[in-house]
Enzyme design. Structure first.
Site, PDB file in Angstrom:
ATOM      1  N   ASP A  25       0.845  -1.196   0.000  1.00  0.00           N
ATOM      2  CA  ASP A  25       0.000   0.000   0.000  1.00  0.00           C
ATOM      3  C   ASP A  25       0.882   1.249   0.000  1.00  0.00           C
ATOM      4  O   ASP A  25       1.990   1.222  -0.537  1.00  0.00           O
ATOM      5  CB  ASP A  25      -0.945  -0.072   1.215  1.00  0.00           C
ATOM      6  CG  ASP A  25      -2.281   0.597   0.968  1.00  0.00           C
ATOM      7  OD1 ASP A  25      -2.281   1.801   0.678  1.00  0.00           O
ATOM      8  OD2 ASP A  25      -3.328  -0.062   1.061  1.00  0.00           O
TER       9      ASP A  25
ATOM     10  N   HIS B 269      -3.738   5.970   3.282  1.00  0.00           N
ATOM     11  CA  HIS B 269      -4.435   4.767   2.825  1.00  0.00           C
ATOM     12  C   HIS B 269      -3.824   3.503   3.437  1.00  0.00           C
ATOM     13  O   HIS B 269      -4.543   2.619   3.914  1.00  0.00           O
ATOM     14  CB  HIS B 269      -4.347   4.740   1.298  1.00  0.00           C
ATOM     15  CG  HIS B 269      -5.231   3.764   0.610  1.00  0.00           C
ATOM     16  ND1 HIS B 269      -4.869   2.451   0.412  1.00  0.00           N
ATOM     17  CD2 HIS B 269      -6.452   3.905   0.056  1.00  0.00           C
ATOM     18  CE1 HIS B 269      -5.846   1.841  -0.253  1.00  0.00           C
ATOM     19  NE2 HIS B 269      -6.811   2.696  -0.479  1.00  0.00           N
TER      20      HIS B 269
ATOM     21  N   SER C  86     -11.154  -1.031  -1.109  1.00  0.00           N
ATOM     22  CA  SER C  86      -9.877  -0.960  -0.380  1.00  0.00           C
ATOM     23  C   SER C  86     -10.058  -1.261   1.100  1.00  0.00           C
ATOM     24  O   SER C  86      -9.152  -1.779   1.742  1.00  0.00           O
ATOM     25  CB  SER C  86      -9.298   0.453  -0.463  1.00  0.00           C
ATOM     26  OG  SER C  86      -8.528   0.626  -1.606  1.00  0.00           O
TER      27      SER C  86
END
Ligand SMILES: *[C@@H]1O[C@H](CO)[C@@H](O)[C@H](O)[C@H]1NC(C)=O
Ligand SMILES: *[C@@H]1O[C@H](CO)[C@@H](O)[C@H](O)[C@H]1NC(C)=O
Ligand SMILES: *[C@@H]1O[C@H](CO)[C@@H](O)[C@H](O)[C@H]1NC(C)=O
Ligand SMILES: *[C@@H]1O[C@H](CO)[C@@H](O)[C@H](O)[C@H]1NC(C)=O
Ligand SMILES: *[C@@H]1O[C@H](CO)[C@@H](O)[C@H](O)[C@H]1NC(C)=O
Ligand SMILES: *[C@@H]1O[C@H](CO)[C@@H](O)[C@H](O)[C@H]1NC(C)=O
Ligand SMILES: *[C@@H]1O[C@H](CO)[C@@H](O)[C@H](O)[C@H]1NC(C)=O
Length: 753
Positions: free
Chosen positions: A148, A204, A529
């Site tokens: 990520d 994220h 996600s």
């Protein structure tokens, strides 16, 4: 040439509103591009010595770049596990020259991949000191690798309190230049050239890692909402972070290099909330890396992408990957719009003022202003109607949201009612908008418009009611969750599963005020996600409880025990509040405790994928690229896709009668017998032989045959698949039941036009 591959979250944030759409970044303009180059040894020799491997790879470049002394190195990565080959900076002319070199197989410019809580564990039935969490030891001893944007190591979600040291097999490293890793965060590496730290600048990666395996943190909330103890799905699992994205950009060569490293480091589960729009498996970095990982017993969980609700919008479709769609949890951050006629409309908001109560004039600029974007409350639509102190109805347009916020700040309405677009239905992707707002469904927006039309003095207020648990419609499939069927393999039903992915609270590196030094920061995000790391956590729990289960067995356990009804015991709905179809839900909504004890599993040996790939008409070369073995498909007894021992059925008519076999492995009680129950897809006759299965010991395998016959009445029932010409489908399921277990497989019957 450069397509984007990206992160699969779709959140806008704060006043700054960082929009994810249209972040297309091209490689720096120059003659050289990064190519992924596949090679093979001319005489089929397998090189295992890594120095020899490096020398061989470099020999390809030496032939073409000798004259370029003093230049930056051309070799970007040499791969050891995920493919036979390397990534290098090359010109098109050089690639042409390479093609004549012995051992060259294929080269293509790399693509960019787009990136695709407090409450979700308990919504999934995970409770402290009870049941499956206790039985699986909270994922103890299992290592989850997360590819990520990196990680904020100082966040309390990554504290190692109560964590045992990493297992002895762990070989990874920590590439922070300060003491950052511990027994929770056991590794952190970066594969982002020119960004020399695994630190997460975007957020994220911090969010997804804490969702999979964050430690317990009390008092987590976002603007006071969703307050509670934040914890990942596998709180005692270790985390190994592989940074492959800078900002929202993830490069294919970096993703391959990170998967290559993770395999050697010794991870057990890989979690990737990113991926390409559908590409053939032989040219999809995630599919290639996942194949090698799967061969070594590593479970790979990936997000399905956020291009729903249209059909055929999936990413990460390979059958050796778990493809995860997104659905809601039963928590609402309630902000009710109350109209002058006393009608109440359910809405939600993250930022909830506690002093808002007056009835105020209600206006809809789309009705009065002649600006074409007035309904989205963009520039010039609010000031000319004197919105100050009033309540404004605005339609949401994600691309114009930043402009709307600017206009709102200028025109200073008292509050905004944000209405979904038709395609979003009831799915509310909440953004932390620093203004009194409530977000409502499309249908409710129409009700408000009707009310505004019905009176000369429309009035409204918003009643902010805070965090409410217990939405009986949950889980609802999110509008954005990508839908099947799979473009790459129509004979495998995808997505596989859905899990929590709407308004998920998890760790975040920046406080609401933009402060990077505060510790206790959490944020609410939505996307497939967010769903993917929930399933990565579940896989870690299952791996801890059943160390001998293969990746395919874990996937089967998750799929055959999934829930197909919501909390109100009605079929799971989609964003239209109608029953969701199998291309939205796959096998259904994950039920971790049931997955821990599935009774029977559909297992797949890595070698079984070779006849499957040959059957899919991949060339020998392409099969070799994927499997890293020389394969001659004309000597392999290839199988139709639907014959792979998958826990679901996708049957393509075509041929009016089709028979497939499936093999079940007993992982339940030694002595058990099962009978089959069939709910055939309308218009299809399904028969199973034998219809009773008897097991006398664990691990025993039994095979059955299932025959699908299309009936003349098929045409009376089907639903259209607009993207496949005039193709259409109907759906059903078959389930093997003993007194104790239910082993359920969804069936979709597709009529090809
Ligand atoms: C650590 O790395 C960061 C990012 O590359 C850099 O800004 C910083 O100066 C480095 N600190 C030390 C102590 O080397
Ligand atoms: C969150 O919950 C904790 C424990 O119940 C409480 O002490 C704290 O004040 C709450 N925080 C907010 C912002 O509501
Ligand atoms: C509510 O409180 C906020 C923050 O204290 C303040 O800015 C706002 O003017 C208040 N609104 C009303 C309607 O009293
Ligand atoms: C409201 O009235 C406008 C015309 O003034 C019309 O175009 C619109 O369709 C009406 N909307 C609803 C929901 O009735
Ligand atoms: C593959 O097998 C077929 C049939 O045995 C044979 O004719 C063909 O030459 C083989 N191809 C290769 C590349 O070895
Ligand atoms: C299973 O049944 C067989 C015969 O019915 C019996 O011999 C065996 O002991 C049983 N095994 C278990 C584990 O109960
Ligand atoms: C679908 O069927 C209709 C009516 O039979 C026909 O007019 C149309 O061309 C077909 N569309 C495609 C894409 O085949």
């Amino acid at each position: 040439m450069v397509k984007t591959m990206g992160l699969f979250s779709i959140q806008s944030f704060l006043g700054l509103l960082i929009l994810q759409s249209s972040l297309i970044s091209a490689d720096v303009k120059s003659d050289l591009e990064t190519y992924i180059v596949h090679v093979e040894h001319p005489d089929g020799k397998v090189i295992t010595n890594s120095e020899e491997l490096e020398a061989w790879y470099h020999s390809f470049l030496n032939t073409i770049t000798q004259s370029l002394e003093g230049e930056l190195p051309r070799m970007v990565y040499t791969y050891r596990n995920v493919i036979k080959g390397f990534a290098a900076k090359l010109s098109t002319d050089e690639v042409k020259t390479l093609q004549d070199y012995e051992g060259f197989v294929h080269a293509r410019p790399q693509r960019k991949l787009p990136l695709h809580t407090t409450h979700s564990p308990s919504f999934l039935g995970l409770h402290q000191n009870l049941g499956f969490w206790k039985d699986s030891n909270y994922g103890k001893g299992v290592i989850i690798g997360v590819l990520d944007t990196g990680i904020l190591p100082s966040h309390p979600s990554f504290s190692d309190e109560g964590m045992p040291p990493p297992p002895a097999k762990w070989k990874g490293t920590c590439e922070f230049n300060f003491t950052a890793c511990n027994n929770k965060l056991i590794g952190a590496r970066y594969f982002t050239i020119g960004n020399g730290t695994p630190l997460d600048e975007g957020g994220h990666g911090t969010h997804t890692a804490s969702t999979a395996a964050g430690n317990f943190v009390a008092g987590a909330n976002s603007f006071g909402q969703a307050n509670g103890t934040a914890v990942g799905i596998a709180p005692l699992a270790h985390l190994a972070i592989y940074k492959v994205c800078s900002g929202r950009d993830c490069s294919e060569s970096d993703v391959l290099a990170a998967m290559d490293a993770a395999i050697e480091d010794g991870v057990d589960v890989l979690s990737l909330s990113l991926g390409f729009p559908s590409v053939p498996f032989a040219f999809d970095a995630v599919a290639l890396g996942a194949y090698s990982a799967m061969q070594k017993g590593i479970f790979v969980s990936c997000s399905a992408m956020n291009n729903g609700p249209s059909y055929d919008t999936l990413s990460n479709e390979a059958p050796w990957i778990l493809t995860v769609g997104a659905s809601t949890i039963d928590r609402k951050l309630r902000a009710t719009a109350v109209l002058g006629n006393k009608e109440e409309i359910d809405g939600e908001a993250i930022v909830q003022p506690n002093n808002f109560s007056q009835m105020l004039p209600l206006i809809y600029p789309g009705k009065t202003v002649t600006n074409p974007n007035a309904q989205f409350c963009t520039s010039g639509s609010l000031d000319i109607i004197d919105a100050k102190g009033k309540i404004i109805l605005c339609e949401i347009n994600e691309e114009l949201l930043a402009d709307m916020i600017k206009e709102v700040v200028k025109a200073a309405p008292a509050a905004i009612i944000l209405m979904n677009q038709n395609s979003a239905g009831v799915t509310k992707l909440l953004a932390a908008i620093p203004w009194p707002t409530t977000q409502i469904s499309y249908a409710d927006g129409l009700r408000i418009k009707t009310y505004i039309n019905s009176t000369s003095t429309p009035m409204a207020t918003i009643s902010f009611e805070g965090t409410v648990i217990g939405d009986a419609h949950a889980p609802i499939v999110a509008s954005f969750s990508s839908r099947g069927p799979s473009l790459q393999s129509l004979g495998i039903l995808k997505p596989d599963i859905i899990g929590p992915g709407v308004n998920i609270l998890a760790a975040w590196p920046v406080s609401a005020e933009g402060n990077r030094n505060t510790k206790l920061t959490f944020a609410i995000l939505s996307g497939t996600s967010m769903a993917c790391p929930h399933l990565s956590g579940v896989a870690a729990l299952l791996k801890s409880a059943h160390p001998d289960w293969s990746p395919a067995a874990i996937k089967s356990a998750i799929m055959t025990t999934a829930d197909i009804v919501n909390l109100a015991h009605n079929p799971i709905e989609d964003q239209t509040l109608q029953p969701a179809d199998v291309f939205a839900t796959g096998a259904g909504h994950v039920n971790p405790s049931k997955a821990n004890d599935p009774g029977l599993v559909y297992d797949i040996d890595p070698q079984d994928y070779i006849p499957y790939l040959c059957g899919l008409q991949y060339t020998d070369r392409e099969v070799a690229i994927i499997t890293q073995q020389k394969v001659n498909c004309s000597q392999v007894s290839s199988i139709p896709e639907s014959q792979l021992n998958y826990p679901s059925f996708s049957v393509l008519f075509g041929e009016q009668v089709q028979t497939y076999s499936r093999t079940l492995t007993n992982v339940g009680d030694a002595n058990s017998s099962y009978t089959v129950q069939i709910s055939p897809p309308p218009g299809v006759h399904v028969s199973v032989k034998p219809d009773k299965l008897k097991f006398t010991e664990q691990k025993k395998k039994v095979t059955y045959e299932v025959t699908f016959r299309r009936l003349p009445s098929f045409g009376n029932y089907f639903r259209r698949l607009p993207s496949f010409g005039n193709s259409s489908f109907t759906q059903g399921f078959l389930v093997w039941t003993s007194g104790k277990y239910m082993v359920r497989s969804p069936i979709v019957a597709i009529m090809l036009d």
